[in-house]
Design a protein around this motif. Structure first.
Motif, PDB file in Angstrom:
ATOM      1  N   LEU A  51       0.833  -1.213   0.000  1.00 23.95           N
ATOM      2  CA  LEU A  51       0.000   0.000   0.000  1.00 23.95           C
ATOM      3  C   LEU A  51       0.862   1.255   0.000  1.00 23.95           C
ATOM      4  O   LEU A  51       0.587   2.197  -0.762  1.00 23.95           O
ATOM      5  N   VAL A  52       1.887   1.283   0.825  1.00 21.51           N
ATOM      6  CA  VAL A  52       2.773   2.452   0.859  1.00 21.51           C
ATOM      7  C   VAL A  52       3.473   2.614  -0.484  1.00 21.51           C
ATOM      8  O   VAL A  52       3.564   3.713  -1.031  1.00 21.51           O
ATOM      9  N   GLY A  53       3.956   1.508  -1.046  1.00 20.28           N
ATOM     10  CA  GLY A  53       4.596   1.557  -2.364  1.00 20.28           C
ATOM     11  C   GLY A  53       3.637   2.035  -3.436  1.00 20.28           C
ATOM     12  O   GLY A  53       4.002   2.835  -4.305  1.00 20.28           O
ATOM     13  N   ALA A  54       2.397   1.554  -3.392  1.00 16.83           N
ATOM     14  CA  ALA A  54       1.393   1.976  -4.367  1.00 16.83           C
ATOM     15  C   ALA A  54       1.117   3.469  -4.247  1.00 16.83           C
ATOM     16  O   ALA A  54       0.989   4.170  -5.260  1.00 16.83           O
ATOM     17  N   THR A  55       1.045   3.956  -3.030  1.00 18.31           N
ATOM     18  CA  THR A  55       0.809   5.387  -2.822  1.00 18.31           C
ATOM     19  C   THR A  55       1.953   6.216  -3.387  1.00 18.31           C
ATOM     20  O   THR A  55       1.725   7.215  -4.073  1.00 18.31           O
ATOM     21  N   VAL A  56       3.179   5.793  -3.120  1.00 18.40           N
ATOM     22  CA  VAL A  56       4.352   6.531  -3.621  1.00 18.40           C
ATOM     23  C   VAL A  56       4.394   6.503  -5.141  1.00 18.40           C
ATOM     24  O   VAL A  56       4.627   7.530  -5.787  1.00 18.40           O
ATOM     25  N   VAL A  57       4.145   5.337  -5.732  1.00 23.37           N
ATOM     26  CA  VAL A  57       4.180   5.217  -7.194  1.00 23.37           C
ATOM     27  C   VAL A  57       3.102   6.091  -7.828  1.00 23.37           C
ATOM     28  O   VAL A  57       3.355   6.786  -8.824  1.00 23.37           O
ATOM     29  N   LEU A  58       1.895   6.092  -7.269  1.00 26.58           N
ATOM     30  CA  LEU A  58       0.818   6.910  -7.850  1.00 26.58           C
ATOM     31  C   LEU A  58       1.092   8.404  -7.681  1.00 26.58           C
ATOM     32  O   LEU A  58       0.788   9.192  -8.580  1.00 26.58           O
ATOM     33  N   LEU A  59       1.645   8.805  -6.557  1.00 30.58           N
ATOM     34  CA  LEU A  59       1.988  10.222  -6.385  1.00 30.58           C
ATOM     35  C   LEU A  59       3.091  10.635  -7.359  1.00 30.58           C
ATOM     36  O   LEU A  59       3.037  11.730  -7.944  1.00 30.58           O
ATOM     37  N   LEU A  60       4.063   9.776  -7.551  1.00 34.96           N
ATOM     38  CA  LEU A  60       5.126  10.050  -8.519  1.00 34.96           C
ATOM     39  C   LEU A  60       4.571  10.125  -9.943  1.00 34.96           C
ATOM     40  O   LEU A  60       4.944  11.016 -10.718  1.00 34.96           O
ATOM     41  N   ALA A  61       3.670   9.221 -10.277  1.00 33.22           N
ATOM     42  CA  ALA A  61       3.043   9.241 -11.607  1.00 33.22           C
ATOM     43  C   ALA A  61       2.239  10.525 -11.810  1.00 33.22           C
ATOM     44  O   ALA A  61       2.257  11.109 -12.903  1.00 33.22           O
ATOM     45  N   GLN A  62       1.541  10.972 -10.777  1.00 34.52           N
ATOM     46  CA  GLN A  62       0.781  12.224 -10.900  1.00 34.52           C
ATOM     47  C   GLN A  62       1.716  13.413 -11.097  1.00 34.52           C
ATOM     48  O   GLN A  62       1.424  14.314 -11.884  1.00 34.52           O
ATOM     49  N   ALA A  63       2.837  13.416 -10.397  1.00 33.41           N
ATOM     50  CA  ALA A  63       3.807  14.506 -10.574  1.00 33.41           C
ATOM     51  C   ALA A  63       4.375  14.511 -11.986  1.00 33.41           C
ATOM     52  O   ALA A  63       4.529  15.574 -12.602  1.00 33.41           O
ATOM     53  N   ILE A  64       4.653  13.333 -12.524  1.00 30.89           N
ATOM     54  CA  ILE A  64       5.155  13.252 -13.899  1.00 30.89           C
ATOM     55  C   ILE A  64       4.083  13.700 -14.881  1.00 30.89           C
ATOM     56  O   ILE A  64       4.363  14.435 -15.836  1.00 30.89           O
ATOM     57  N   ARG A  65       2.832  13.277 -14.656  1.00 30.13           N
ATOM     58  CA  ARG A  65       1.741  13.684 -15.555  1.00 30.13           C
ATOM     59  C   ARG A  65       1.540  15.195 -15.559  1.00 30.13           C
ATOM     60  O   ARG A  65       1.198  15.774 -16.584  1.00 30.13           O
ATOM     61  N   TRP A  66       1.717  15.847 -14.420  1.00 31.55           N
ATOM     62  CA  TRP A  66       1.554  17.306 -14.377  1.00 31.55           C
ATOM     63  C   TRP A  66       2.644  18.006 -15.178  1.00 31.55           C
ATOM     64  O   TRP A  66       2.438  19.113 -15.669  1.00 31.55           O
ATOM     65  N   ALA A  67       3.814  17.374 -15.291  1.00 29.54           N
ATOM     66  CA  ALA A  67       4.904  17.966 -16.067  1.00 29.54           C
ATOM     67  C   ALA A  67       4.717  17.758 -17.568  1.00 29.54           C
ATOM     68  O   ALA A  67       5.315  18.475 -18.370  1.00 29.54           O
ATOM     69  N   LEU A  68       3.883  16.803 -17.953  1.00 30.28           N
ATOM     70  CA  LEU A  68       3.642  16.526 -19.375  1.00 30.28           C
ATOM     71  C   LEU A  68       2.545  17.435 -19.908  1.00 30.28           C
ATOM     72  O   LEU A  68       1.757  17.988 -19.141  1.00 30.28           O
ATOM     73  N   PRO A  69       2.467  17.578 -21.241  1.00 23.80           N
ATOM     74  CA  PRO A  69       1.383  18.390 -21.805  1.00 23.80           C
ATOM     75  C   PRO A  69       0.017  17.773 -21.489  1.00 23.80           C
ATOM     76  O   PRO A  69      -0.086  16.567 -21.293  1.00 23.80           O
ATOM     77  N   PRO A  70      -1.019  18.590 -21.451  1.00 22.72           N
ATOM     78  CA  PRO A  70      -2.351  18.056 -21.136  1.00 22.72           C
ATOM     79  C   PRO A  70      -2.838  17.107 -22.229  1.00 22.72           C
ATOM     80  O   PRO A  70      -2.426  17.186 -23.375  1.00 22.72           O
ATOM     81  N   ARG A  71      -3.742  16.235 -21.827  1.00 24.59           N
ATOM     82  CA  ARG A  71      -4.298  15.265 -22.777  1.00 24.59           C
ATOM     83  C   ARG A  71      -5.196  15.962 -23.790  1.00 24.59           C
ATOM     84  O   ARG A  71      -6.115  16.675 -23.433  1.00 24.59           O
ATOM     85  N   GLN A  72      -4.906  15.706 -25.042  1.00 23.87           N
ATOM     86  CA  GLN A  72      -5.753  16.169 -26.137  1.00 23.87           C
ATOM     87  C   GLN A  72      -5.829  15.063 -27.176  1.00 23.87           C
ATOM     88  O   GLN A  72      -5.562  15.270 -28.356  1.00 23.87           O
ATOM     89  N   LEU A  73      -6.174  13.880 -26.710  1.00 28.24           N
ATOM     90  CA  LEU A  73      -6.128  12.710 -27.570  1.00 28.24           C
ATOM     91  C   LEU A  73      -7.206  12.727 -28.648  1.00 28.24           C
ATOM     92  O   LEU A  73      -6.984  12.241 -29.750  1.00 28.24           O
ATOM     93  N   ARG A  74      -8.352  13.271 -28.361  1.00 33.20           N
ATOM     94  CA  ARG A  74      -9.425  13.308 -29.369  1.00 33.20           C
ATOM     95  C   ARG A  74      -9.005  14.089 -30.609  1.00 33.20           C
ATOM     96  O   ARG A  74      -9.329  13.714 -31.721  1.00 33.20           O
ATOM     97  N   GLU A  75      -8.266  15.181 -30.411  1.00 33.04           N
ATOM     98  CA  GLU A  75      -7.831  15.992 -31.550  1.00 33.04           C
ATOM     99  C   GLU A  75      -6.813  15.257 -32.416  1.00 33.04           C
ATOM    100  O   GLU A  75      -6.658  15.554 -33.585  1.00 33.04           O
ATOM    101  N   SER A  76      -6.094  14.286 -31.834  1.00 38.26           N
ATOM    102  CA  SER A  76      -5.079  13.548 -32.591  1.00 38.26           C
ATOM    103  C   SER A  76      -5.681  12.387 -33.360  1.00 38.26           C
ATOM    104  O   SER A  76      -4.986  11.725 -34.118  1.00 38.26           O
TER     105      SER A  76
END
Length: 160
Positions: A51-76
Protein backbone atom coordinates in the motif's frame (compact mmCIF):
# COMPACT_ATOMS: atom_id res chain seq x y z
CA UNK A 1 -8.66 -13.19 3.15
CA UNK A 2 -10.52 -15.78 1.12
CA UNK A 3 -10.18 -16.63 -2.53
CA UNK A 4 -13.38 -14.82 -3.48
CA UNK A 5 -12.29 -11.60 -1.80
CA UNK A 6 -8.88 -11.78 -3.52
CA UNK A 7 -10.63 -12.38 -6.83
CA UNK A 8 -12.86 -9.37 -6.22
CA UNK A 9 -9.83 -7.18 -5.42
CA UNK A 10 -8.23 -8.41 -8.65
CA UNK A 11 -11.35 -7.55 -10.63
CA UNK A 12 -11.38 -4.02 -9.19
CA UNK A 13 -7.70 -3.63 -10.11
CA UNK A 14 -8.41 -4.78 -13.68
CA UNK A 15 -11.35 -2.34 -13.86
CA UNK A 16 -8.96 0.37 -12.68
CA UNK A 17 -6.50 -0.55 -15.43
CA UNK A 18 -9.29 -0.29 -17.98
CA UNK A 19 -10.38 2.98 -16.38
CA UNK A 20 -6.97 4.50 -17.04
CA UNK A 21 -7.66 4.16 -20.76
CA UNK A 22 -11.12 5.74 -20.57
CA UNK A 23 -11.20 9.52 -20.13
CA UNK A 24 -13.08 10.64 -17.05
CA UNK A 25 -12.87 7.32 -15.18
CA UNK A 26 -10.67 7.40 -12.06
CA UNK A 27 -8.62 4.32 -12.92
CA UNK A 28 -5.69 5.07 -10.65
CA UNK A 29 -8.02 5.68 -7.72
CA UNK A 30 -9.74 2.33 -8.33
CA UNK A 31 -6.39 0.52 -8.32
CA UNK A 32 -5.30 2.30 -5.14
CA UNK A 33 -8.68 1.70 -3.45
CA UNK A 34 -8.48 -2.02 -4.27
CA UNK A 35 -5.02 -2.25 -2.69
CA UNK A 36 -6.29 -0.28 0.33
CA UNK A 37 -9.25 -2.65 0.67
CA UNK A 38 -6.90 -5.66 0.50
CA UNK A 39 -4.57 -4.13 3.07
CA UNK A 40 -7.33 -3.27 5.55
CA UNK A 41 -8.93 -6.70 5.17
CA UNK A 42 -5.65 -8.59 5.57
CA UNK A 43 -3.41 -6.30 7.68
CA UNK A 44 0.07 -7.77 7.44
CA UNK A 45 3.41 -5.97 7.08
CA UNK A 46 3.73 -7.03 3.42
CA UNK A 47 0.26 -5.67 2.62
CA UNK A 48 1.09 -2.36 4.28
CA UNK A 49 4.35 -2.23 2.32
CA UNK A 50 2.48 -2.75 -0.94
CA UNK A 51 0.00 0.00 0.00
CA UNK A 52 2.77 2.45 0.86
CA UNK A 53 4.60 1.56 -2.36
CA UNK A 54 1.39 1.98 -4.37
CA UNK A 55 0.81 5.39 -2.82
CA UNK A 56 4.35 6.53 -3.62
CA UNK A 57 4.18 5.22 -7.19
CA UNK A 58 0.82 6.91 -7.85
CA UNK A 59 1.99 10.22 -6.38
CA UNK A 60 5.13 10.05 -8.52
CA UNK A 61 3.04 9.24 -11.61
CA UNK A 62 0.78 12.22 -10.90
CA UNK A 63 3.81 14.51 -10.57
CA UNK A 64 5.16 13.25 -13.90
CA UNK A 65 1.74 13.68 -15.56
CA UNK A 66 1.55 17.31 -14.38
CA UNK A 67 4.90 17.97 -16.07
CA UNK A 68 3.64 16.53 -19.37
CA UNK A 69 1.38 18.39 -21.80
CA UNK A 70 -2.35 18.06 -21.14
CA UNK A 71 -4.30 15.27 -22.78
CA UNK A 72 -5.75 16.17 -26.14
CA UNK A 73 -6.13 12.71 -27.57
CA UNK A 74 -9.43 13.31 -29.37
CA UNK A 75 -7.83 15.99 -31.55
CA UNK A 76 -5.08 13.55 -32.59
CA UNK A 77 -7.60 11.03 -33.86
CA UNK A 78 -7.37 8.60 -30.94
CA UNK A 79 -10.39 6.34 -30.60
CA UNK A 80 -11.59 4.01 -27.86
CA UNK A 81 -10.61 1.07 -30.06
CA UNK A 82 -7.06 2.44 -30.21
CA UNK A 83 -7.05 2.66 -26.41
CA UNK A 84 -8.04 -1.00 -26.19
CA UNK A 85 -5.22 -1.97 -28.55
CA UNK A 86 -2.74 0.11 -26.55
CA UNK A 87 -3.93 -1.31 -23.23
CA UNK A 88 -3.82 -4.92 -24.39
CA UNK A 89 -0.38 -4.32 -25.88
CA UNK A 90 0.86 -2.83 -22.61
CA UNK A 91 -0.55 -5.71 -20.59
CA UNK A 92 0.95 -8.33 -22.92
CA UNK A 93 4.28 -6.53 -22.94
CA UNK A 94 4.21 -6.29 -19.14
CA UNK A 95 3.65 -10.05 -18.89
CA UNK A 96 6.08 -11.13 -21.63
CA UNK A 97 8.94 -8.84 -20.63
CA UNK A 98 8.22 -8.04 -16.98
CA UNK A 99 7.82 -4.38 -16.08
CA UNK A 100 9.67 -2.69 -18.97
CA UNK A 101 7.70 -4.54 -21.65
CA UNK A 102 4.66 -2.36 -20.99
CA UNK A 103 6.19 0.59 -22.82
CA UNK A 104 6.96 -1.14 -26.16
CA UNK A 105 3.70 -3.06 -25.79
CA UNK A 106 1.74 0.19 -25.48
CA UNK A 107 3.47 1.72 -28.48
CA UNK A 108 3.16 -1.52 -30.44
CA UNK A 109 -0.57 -1.69 -29.78
CA UNK A 110 -1.07 1.82 -31.13
CA UNK A 111 1.19 1.05 -34.10
CA UNK A 112 -0.68 -2.14 -35.02
CA UNK A 113 -4.02 -0.36 -34.80
CA UNK A 114 -2.82 2.51 -36.99
CA UNK A 115 -1.06 0.17 -39.42
CA UNK A 116 -4.29 -1.74 -39.94
CA UNK A 117 -6.32 1.46 -40.22
CA UNK A 118 -3.96 3.43 -42.48
CA UNK A 119 -2.40 0.54 -44.39
CA UNK A 120 1.28 1.46 -44.34
CA UNK A 121 4.33 1.68 -42.11
CA UNK A 122 5.10 5.38 -42.68
CA UNK A 123 1.64 6.74 -41.90
CA UNK A 124 1.33 4.43 -38.89
CA UNK A 125 4.61 5.67 -37.40
CA UNK A 126 3.55 9.27 -37.97
CA UNK A 127 0.19 8.55 -36.29
CA UNK A 128 1.93 6.98 -33.28
CA UNK A 129 4.10 10.08 -32.92
CA UNK A 130 1.05 12.33 -33.12
CA UNK A 131 -0.85 10.33 -30.52
CA UNK A 132 2.10 10.21 -28.13
CA UNK A 133 2.73 13.96 -28.44
CA UNK A 134 -0.91 14.82 -27.82
CA UNK A 135 -1.26 13.00 -24.52
CA UNK A 136 -0.19 9.42 -25.06
CA UNK A 137 2.76 9.80 -22.68
CA UNK A 138 0.36 10.90 -19.96
CA UNK A 139 -1.80 7.82 -20.45
CA UNK A 140 1.27 5.58 -20.62
CA UNK A 141 2.64 7.03 -17.37
CA UNK A 142 -0.61 6.40 -15.54
CA UNK A 143 -1.06 2.92 -17.03
CA UNK A 144 2.54 1.94 -16.25
CA UNK A 145 2.13 3.02 -12.62
CA UNK A 146 -1.05 0.97 -12.29
CA UNK A 147 0.61 -2.05 -13.92
CA UNK A 148 3.49 -1.78 -11.42
CA UNK A 149 1.01 -1.73 -8.54
CA UNK A 150 -0.90 -4.68 -9.99
CA UNK A 151 2.36 -6.63 -10.32
CA UNK A 152 3.37 -5.84 -6.74
CA UNK A 153 -0.06 -6.85 -5.44
CA UNK A 154 -0.06 -10.06 -7.46
CA UNK A 155 3.45 -10.90 -6.28
CA UNK A 156 2.48 -10.27 -2.67
CA UNK A 157 -0.62 -12.45 -3.00
CA UNK A 158 1.17 -15.33 -4.72
CA UNK A 159 4.53 -15.36 -2.92
CA UNK A 160 3.69 -13.43 0.24
Amino acid sequence: MGVWELLLVGVVIVLGLAGVLVPGVPGTWLVWAAVLWWTLTDPQPLAWGVLVGATVVLLLAQAIRWALPPRQLRESGATPRMAVHAGVGALLGFCLLPVVGAIPGFLGGIYLYERRRLGGHGPAVAAVRTVMRSGGWSVLTELFACLLIMGAWLGAVIWG
